[in-house]
Design a protein around this motif. Structure first.
Motif, PDB file in Angstrom:
ATOM      1  N   ILE A 162      14.618  21.979   5.418  1.00  0.00           N
ATOM      2  CA  ILE A 162      14.112  20.749   6.030  1.00  0.00           C
ATOM      3  C   ILE A 162      12.758  20.425   5.423  1.00  0.00           C
ATOM      4  CG2 ILE A 162      13.281  19.764   8.213  1.00  0.00           C
ATOM      5  CD1 ILE A 162      15.257  21.632   9.667  1.00  0.00           C
ATOM      6  N   LEU A 163      12.534  19.159   5.123  1.00  0.00           N
ATOM      7  CA  LEU A 163      11.206  18.696   4.709  1.00  0.00           C
ATOM      8  C   LEU A 163      10.659  17.811   5.819  1.00  0.00           C
ATOM      9  CD1 LEU A 163      11.253  17.562   0.958  1.00  0.00           C
ATOM     10  CD2 LEU A 163       9.855  19.365   1.980  1.00  0.00           C
ATOM     11  N   LYS A 164       9.411  18.049   6.175  1.00  0.00           N
ATOM     12  CA  LYS A 164       8.824  17.353   7.307  1.00  0.00           C
ATOM     13  C   LYS A 164       7.423  16.907   6.917  1.00  0.00           C
ATOM     14  CE  LYS A 164       9.013  18.427  12.234  1.00  0.00           C
ATOM     15  NZ  LYS A 164       9.479  19.455  13.174  1.00  0.00           N
ATOM     16  N   LEU A 165       7.138  15.640   7.076  1.00  0.00           N
ATOM     17  CA  LEU A 165       5.793  15.149   6.781  1.00  0.00           C
ATOM     18  C   LEU A 165       5.044  14.967   8.087  1.00  0.00           C
ATOM     19  CD1 LEU A 165       3.936  14.154   4.438  1.00  0.00           C
ATOM     20  CD2 LEU A 165       4.760  11.845   4.940  1.00  0.00           C
ATOM     21  N   SER A 177       0.814  -1.222   0.000  1.00  0.00           N
ATOM     22  CA  SER A 177       0.000   0.000   0.000  1.00  0.00           C
ATOM     23  C   SER A 177       0.847   1.271   0.000  1.00  0.00           C
ATOM     24  CB  SER A 177      -0.942  -0.004   1.203  1.00  0.00           C
ATOM     25  OG  SER A 177      -0.204  -0.164   2.404  1.00  0.00           O
ATOM     26  N   GLN A 178       1.961   1.244   0.735  1.00  0.00           N
ATOM     27  CA  GLN A 178       2.739   2.479   0.889  1.00  0.00           C
ATOM     28  C   GLN A 178       3.351   2.969  -0.418  1.00  0.00           C
ATOM     29  OE1 GLN A 178       2.596   4.167   3.880  1.00  0.00           O
ATOM     30  NE2 GLN A 178       1.110   2.517   4.105  1.00  0.00           N
ATOM     31  N   ARG A 179       3.523   2.062  -1.374  1.00  0.00           N
ATOM     32  CA  ARG A 179       4.083   2.502  -2.658  1.00  0.00           C
ATOM     33  C   ARG A 179       3.112   3.429  -3.389  1.00  0.00           C
ATOM     34  NH1 ARG A 179       8.135  -1.102  -2.840  1.00  0.00           N
ATOM     35  NH2 ARG A 179       7.058  -3.084  -2.805  1.00  0.00           N
ATOM     36  N   HIS A 180       1.855   3.414  -2.952  1.00  0.00           N
ATOM     37  CA  HIS A 180       0.835   4.256  -3.586  1.00  0.00           C
ATOM     38  C   HIS A 180       0.602   5.544  -2.811  1.00  0.00           C
ATOM     39  CE1 HIS A 180      -0.282   1.015  -6.377  1.00  0.00           C
ATOM     40  NE2 HIS A 180       0.105   0.244  -5.387  1.00  0.00           N
ATOM     41  N   ASP A 181       1.426   5.762  -1.792  1.00  0.00           N
ATOM     42  CA  ASP A 181       1.268   6.981  -0.989  1.00  0.00           C
ATOM     43  C   ASP A 181       1.686   8.194  -1.825  1.00  0.00           C
ATOM     44  OD1 ASP A 181       1.331   9.062   0.810  1.00  0.00           O
ATOM     45  OD2 ASP A 181       2.301   7.908   2.404  1.00  0.00           O
ATOM     46  N   PRO A 182       0.762   9.114  -2.097  1.00  0.00           N
ATOM     47  CA  PRO A 182       1.113  10.281  -2.917  1.00  0.00           C
ATOM     48  C   PRO A 182       2.137  11.196  -2.246  1.00  0.00           C
ATOM     49  CG  PRO A 182      -1.118  10.470  -2.053  1.00  0.00           C
ATOM     50  CD  PRO A 182      -0.642   9.103  -1.688  1.00  0.00           C
ATOM     51  N   ALA A 183       2.366  10.992  -0.938  1.00  0.00           N
ATOM     52  CA  ALA A 183       3.410  11.774  -0.249  1.00  0.00           C
ATOM     53  C   ALA A 183       4.771  11.523  -0.898  1.00  0.00           C
ATOM     54  CB  ALA A 183       3.452  11.414   1.233  1.00  0.00           C
ATOM     55  N   ILE A 184       4.954  10.314  -1.436  1.00  0.00           N
ATOM     56  CA  ILE A 184       6.235   9.991  -2.083  1.00  0.00           C
ATOM     57  C   ILE A 184       6.495  10.962  -3.236  1.00  0.00           C
ATOM     58  CG2 ILE A 184       7.450   8.261  -3.484  1.00  0.00           C
ATOM     59  CD1 ILE A 184       6.050   6.094  -1.774  1.00  0.00           C
ATOM     60  N   GLU A 185       5.499  11.135  -4.091  1.00  0.00           N
ATOM     61  CA  GLU A 185       5.680  12.041  -5.236  1.00  0.00           C
ATOM     62  C   GLU A 185       5.793  13.489  -4.773  1.00  0.00           C
ATOM     63  OE1 GLU A 185       6.584  11.269  -8.281  1.00  0.00           O
ATOM     64  OE2 GLU A 185       6.518   9.211  -7.544  1.00  0.00           O
ATOM     65  N   SER A 186       4.995  13.851  -3.763  1.00  0.00           N
ATOM     66  CA  SER A 186       5.065  15.224  -3.239  1.00  0.00           C
ATOM     67  C   SER A 186       6.471  15.519  -2.732  1.00  0.00           C
ATOM     68  CB  SER A 186       4.063  15.416  -2.093  1.00  0.00           C
ATOM     69  OG  SER A 186       2.755  15.149  -2.519  1.00  0.00           O
ATOM     70  N   ILE A 187       7.036  14.573  -2.003  1.00  0.00           N
ATOM     71  CA  ILE A 187       8.378  14.769  -1.441  1.00  0.00           C
ATOM     72  C   ILE A 187       9.416  14.821  -2.552  1.00  0.00           C
ATOM     73  CG2 ILE A 187      10.185  13.627  -0.069  1.00  0.00           C
ATOM     74  CD1 ILE A 187       7.830  12.653   1.781  1.00  0.00           C
ATOM     75  N   LYS A 188       9.288  13.924  -3.527  1.00  0.00           N
ATOM     76  CA  LYS A 188      10.266  13.913  -4.627  1.00  0.00           C
ATOM     77  C   LYS A 188      10.241  15.225  -5.416  1.00  0.00           C
ATOM     78  CE  LYS A 188      10.929   9.840  -6.857  1.00  0.00           C
ATOM     79  NZ  LYS A 188      10.546   8.508  -7.424  1.00  0.00           N
ATOM     80  N   LYS A 189       9.056  15.802  -5.525  1.00  0.00           N
ATOM     81  CA  LYS A 189       8.944  17.081  -6.238  1.00  0.00           C
ATOM     82  C   LYS A 189       9.607  18.214  -5.457  1.00  0.00           C
ATOM     83  CE  LYS A 189       4.609  16.498  -8.487  1.00  0.00           C
ATOM     84  NZ  LYS A 189       3.190  16.739  -8.195  1.00  0.00           N
ATOM     85  N   MET A 190       9.555  18.119  -4.130  1.00  0.00           N
ATOM     86  CA  MET A 190      10.022  19.220  -3.276  1.00  0.00           C
ATOM     87  C   MET A 190      11.482  19.088  -2.864  1.00  0.00           C
ATOM     88  SD  MET A 190       7.413  21.220  -2.484  1.00  0.00           S
ATOM     89  CE  MET A 190       7.764  21.837  -0.847  1.00  0.00           C
ATOM     90  N   ILE A 191      12.049  17.908  -3.011  1.00  0.00           N
ATOM     91  CA  ILE A 191      13.313  17.629  -2.317  1.00  0.00           C
ATOM     92  C   ILE A 191      14.467  18.500  -2.821  1.00  0.00           C
ATOM     93  CG2 ILE A 191      14.198  15.692  -3.716  1.00  0.00           C
ATOM     94  CD1 ILE A 191      14.624  14.237  -0.943  1.00  0.00           C
ATOM     95  N   SER A 192      14.386  18.931  -4.082  1.00  0.00           N
ATOM     96  CA  SER A 192      15.474  19.770  -4.601  1.00  0.00           C
ATOM     97  C   SER A 192      15.519  21.120  -3.880  1.00  0.00           C
ATOM     98  CB  SER A 192      15.303  19.987  -6.101  1.00  0.00           C
ATOM     99  OG  SER A 192      14.143  20.767  -6.331  1.00  0.00           O
ATOM    100  N   ALA A 232       2.600   8.176  20.583  1.00  0.00           N
ATOM    101  CA  ALA A 232       3.599   9.227  20.423  1.00  0.00           C
ATOM    102  C   ALA A 232       3.568   9.662  18.974  1.00  0.00           C
ATOM    103  CB  ALA A 232       4.977   8.701  20.794  1.00  0.00           C
ATOM    104  N   GLU A 233       4.092  10.843  18.744  1.00  0.00           N
ATOM    105  CA  GLU A 233       4.082  11.345  17.376  1.00  0.00           C
ATOM    106  C   GLU A 233       5.061  10.584  16.506  1.00  0.00           C
ATOM    107  OE1 GLU A 233       4.627  15.623  17.113  1.00  0.00           O
ATOM    108  OE2 GLU A 233       3.099  15.808  18.673  1.00  0.00           O
ATOM    109  N   ASN A 234       4.613  10.210  15.328  1.00  0.00           N
ATOM    110  CA  ASN A 234       5.524   9.654  14.349  1.00  0.00           C
ATOM    111  C   ASN A 234       6.140  10.802  13.575  1.00  0.00           C
ATOM    112  OD1 ASN A 234       4.869   7.094  15.191  1.00  0.00           O
ATOM    113  ND2 ASN A 234       3.050   7.067  13.893  1.00  0.00           N
ATOM    114  N   GLU A 235       7.290  10.540  12.989  1.00  0.00           N
ATOM    115  CA  GLU A 235       8.044  11.640  12.415  1.00  0.00           C
ATOM    116  C   GLU A 235       8.763  11.202  11.158  1.00  0.00           C
ATOM    117  OE1 GLU A 235       9.780  14.878  15.467  1.00  0.00           O
ATOM    118  OE2 GLU A 235      11.186  13.298  14.938  1.00  0.00           O
ATOM    119  N   PHE A 236       8.633  11.981  10.113  1.00  0.00           N
ATOM    120  CA  PHE A 236       9.499  11.779   8.948  1.00  0.00           C
ATOM    121  C   PHE A 236      10.078  13.126   8.551  1.00  0.00           C
ATOM    122  CE2 PHE A 236      10.251  11.439   4.304  1.00  0.00           C
ATOM    123  CZ  PHE A 236      11.346  10.599   4.409  1.00  0.00           C
TER     124      PHE A 236
END
Lengths: 324, 324
Positions: free
Chosen positions: A254-257, A128-143, A242-246
Motif C-alpha cells: 500500500i502507498l499512502k500519502l 499548481s498540483q501538476r508541480h507537486d513533487p509527490a507525483i514523482e515520488s509516488i511514480k518512483k515507488m509505485i512498482s 477531517a483527515e484527507n486521504e490518498f
C-alpha cells in the motif's frame, strides 16, 4: 538574466496570495510592472503591496497597450478567461493563466482553438498540483506495491467560512459544478499526473450546503487507460475538519500519502519517505519563464491537460461520457 | 416448544461452519435429522459431527421424500439454488437458503416467481449482514451528524489463501462477478439496511489475481432514493491485510464503524459506543423458526431484498441500469 515585465490581470485571492508571493521571490526573473482590475481601488491596494512604480489600470486592454509589459498573468473569475486570453494573444502577449482553463468544456475548447490559431504564442495554464513533487515520488515507488488494485482519494475541505466562499463569483458560480470544478481540477490533475490519461468517469453529485449556488459534494470513480481505477470523493459542504486521504492499494503493498510523508506499507513493515518541499507557484512561474525565453511549450502548463482535467469534472457533474 | 426437524442440503463451508454451529446452539428449536450431498462421504463426515442418528442422502429429492424432515436448509453452490428451492416447494417444504439468492438476476427472478406461485410457502434468504446490530446502532445515531454528505465503505479482503478460494465452484464461478457477488451481496445488504432502497449504481471492476476465473476488485458508487450517495470499494485480490472502513460524513459530524465500536466524531470530540454482539446465523435461524411457526414472512429474510442486493452487484459488474 533577462527580467520579464509582467502585468497581472486580477487583484483577487489568487493574484495576491498565490501569484504575488511567488513572483516576489522570483524577482531575478520577473518584474511586476502593471496590475489591472475593473475595481481600480482594489488594483491600487494590490499595487501598494508591490515595489514602487507599479502602474494600475481599470481595463486590461489599456494595460496591454501601455508598452509596460512583456507577458500577461491572468487570475480572474474563470468565465472571463477566454476573452482575456484572446485579448492578450491579439495584442501579442504570451500568457500564464490560473486554472481552471475555463468555466466549462465548451469554453475550454475555444481557448484551445485560440492556441491552434496562434501557434507562436504561449498559453501556460497554471495548475499548481501538476508541480507537486509527490507525483514523482509516488511514480518512483509505485512498482514496489505490485499491480494496482484501486486508489482512493478523499478530501473533506471545510469551505463555508473560507475566503474563497466569500467571493461573489464563487457564491453564484458560472463555472460548471462550482467548487467541484474550481477545486476539482486540482485533484484530478494530481491523479492524472500519477496515472496518466483517464478513459472514463462516473459520479454522483449533491448540494448540501447553502454557501454556494451549486454542487458541493461528489463521489467519482475514475478509470485510466492503463487499466487502473479508483475513487475520488470530495465535499466542500462539511462544517468540520477531517483527515484527507490518498491511498493506492497494490497486490503487494500500500502507498499512502499523509501530508509530506509518503508511506509504503509492505510485508507488515512501514517505510516512510519525505516528499521534498517546493512552492508550486514558484515552479509554475519558473516554468513559464523558461517557456517564454526558449519559445518552447511546457508539458506541465499544457492547455490540453487542463482541458482534460476540466472535462473529467464536467463529465462527472453532467453524467456525460469522456470524449478523449 | 415444537422442534423443527431440519434437513441440510449441502455439506460445504457454509453448512458446516456457519449453519451447523448456529443450529447446535438452537437445539431447543431445531433438530438436524438429515443431510444430503451428492458427495455422500462428505455428507457422512458432516453427519459424524452431529448428534447420532442423522440420516445422510446422496440426493436431496430422496431426503425430501424420507419423511424425516419438516424444513429444508440449502447451502450449496449458488447456481443450484433455483432448482433446489423448486424441488423443496414441490415437495411441500418451507426453505431457508444461504445467500446470494441466485447466481444472477435472471435466475433470482425465477426464484421470486416460485415464491409468487407458492404463496403459502416460506422462502427465507439467509443474508447474515441484515442481522448485524450495527445497522440499528447507526440508524439511531445518524441524525446526530446532520445531513449526510457521503459514505465510504472500503473492504480489503485477503482471500487467496482462504478456504473459500479453494472451493471449485468459487474458483470457476458460474455466479455473476465471482467473489464480487458472493461477498458483495453481504456488503450492499449492510448498506441497504442503513440507507434503504438504491436508485442507481456505477462501478468499475477488474481482475488482478489468478485464484478465481472472475473479477476480484470493484469500486462502486451507490445512490439511494433518499438522496444519500457514497462509495463502496472492495478487493479480494490483495495479498495483504488492511483496515476495513465504514464512515458516514455528515454536515455536522462523522460516524465511523471500527469493529464493534461505533464512533461519533463531532465538535472535536469522539464519542464511542459498543455495538451489541449477536451471532448473525443464530438470528437467521431464530427468525426462520418464527416465520415457519407463525406462517408469516420475515422482512429480513425477504427474497425481494436479496434480489435487490444481487441486482446492485450485477448492474455494477455489467454496467447496466438498476430496474428497481
Amino acid at each position: 538574466m533577462k527580467k520579464l515585465r509582467i502585468g497581472i490581470i486580477g487583484s483577487g485571492i489568487a493574484a495576491r496570495e498565490l501569484h504575488f508571493p511567488a513572483l516576489k521571490r522570483l524577482e531575478n526573473l520577473y518584474q511586476i510592472t502593471a496590475i489591472s482590475s475593473p475595481h481600480i481601488d482594489h488594483a491600487n491596494e494590490f499595487a501598494s503591496l508591490c515595489e514602487k512604480g507599479v502602474k494600475t489600470f481599470d481595463d486590461h486592454l489599456k494595460m496591454m497597450k501601455s508598452g509596460l509589459i512583456d507577458v500577461v498573468d491572468i487570475a480572474i473569475p474563470v468565465n472571463f478567461n477566454y476573452q482575456t486570453i484572446k485579448d492578450a494573444f491579439d495584442n501579442g502577449f504570451d500568457v500564464i493563466c490560473e486554472k481552471p482553463i475555463a468555466e466549462n468544456v465548451q469554453s475550454a475548447k475555444q481557448v484551445i482553438e485560440l492556441c491552434t490559431k496562434n501557434p507562436e504564442k504561449i498559453l501556460y495554464i497554471a495548475e499548481s498540483q501538476r508541480h507537486d513533487p509527490a507525483i514523482e515520488s509516488i511514480k518512483k515507488m509505485i512498482s514496489k506495491i505490485g499491480k494496482v488494485a484501486f486508489f482512493e482519494y478523499k478530501l473533506i475541505l471545510q469551505t463555508k467560512g473560507s475566503k474563497y466562499a466569500q467571493t461573489e463569483w464563487r457564491k453564484s458560480p458560472k463555472h460548471v459544478g462550482g467548487f467541484l470544478s474550481d477545486g476539482g481540477v486540482h485533484h484530478v490533475a494530481f491523479l492524472n499526473g500519477i496515472f496518466g490519461h483517464a478513459e472514463s468517469v462516473q459520479a454522483f453529485v449533491g448540494q448540501l450546503s447553502g454557501f454556494t449556488d451549486s454542487y458541493d459534494t461528489m463521489v467519482m470513480n475514475i478509470k485510466y487507460e492503463n487499466g487502473v481505477f479508483g475513487n475520488y470523493s470530495v465535499s466542500y459542504a462539511l462544517d468540520l475538519q477531517a483527515e484527507n486521504e490518498f491511498i493506492i492499494y497494490g497486490m503487494e503493498g500500500i502507498l499512502k500519502l499523509e501530508g509530506s510523508k509518503l508511506k509504503l506499507i509492505k510485508e507488515n513493515k512501514i517505510y516512510e519517505f519525505e516528499v521534498p518541499y517546493v512552492n508550486f507557484f514558484e515552479e509554475e512561474f519558473k516554468d513559464f519563464y523558461n517557456s517564454v525565453l526558449t519559445r518552447s511549450k511546457s508539458k506541465l502548463g499544457d492547455p490540453f491537460l487542463a482541458l482534460e482535467d476540466l472535462e473529467m469534472i464536467e463529465s462527472g457533474v453532467e453524467g456525460k461520457r469522456l470524449m478523449n
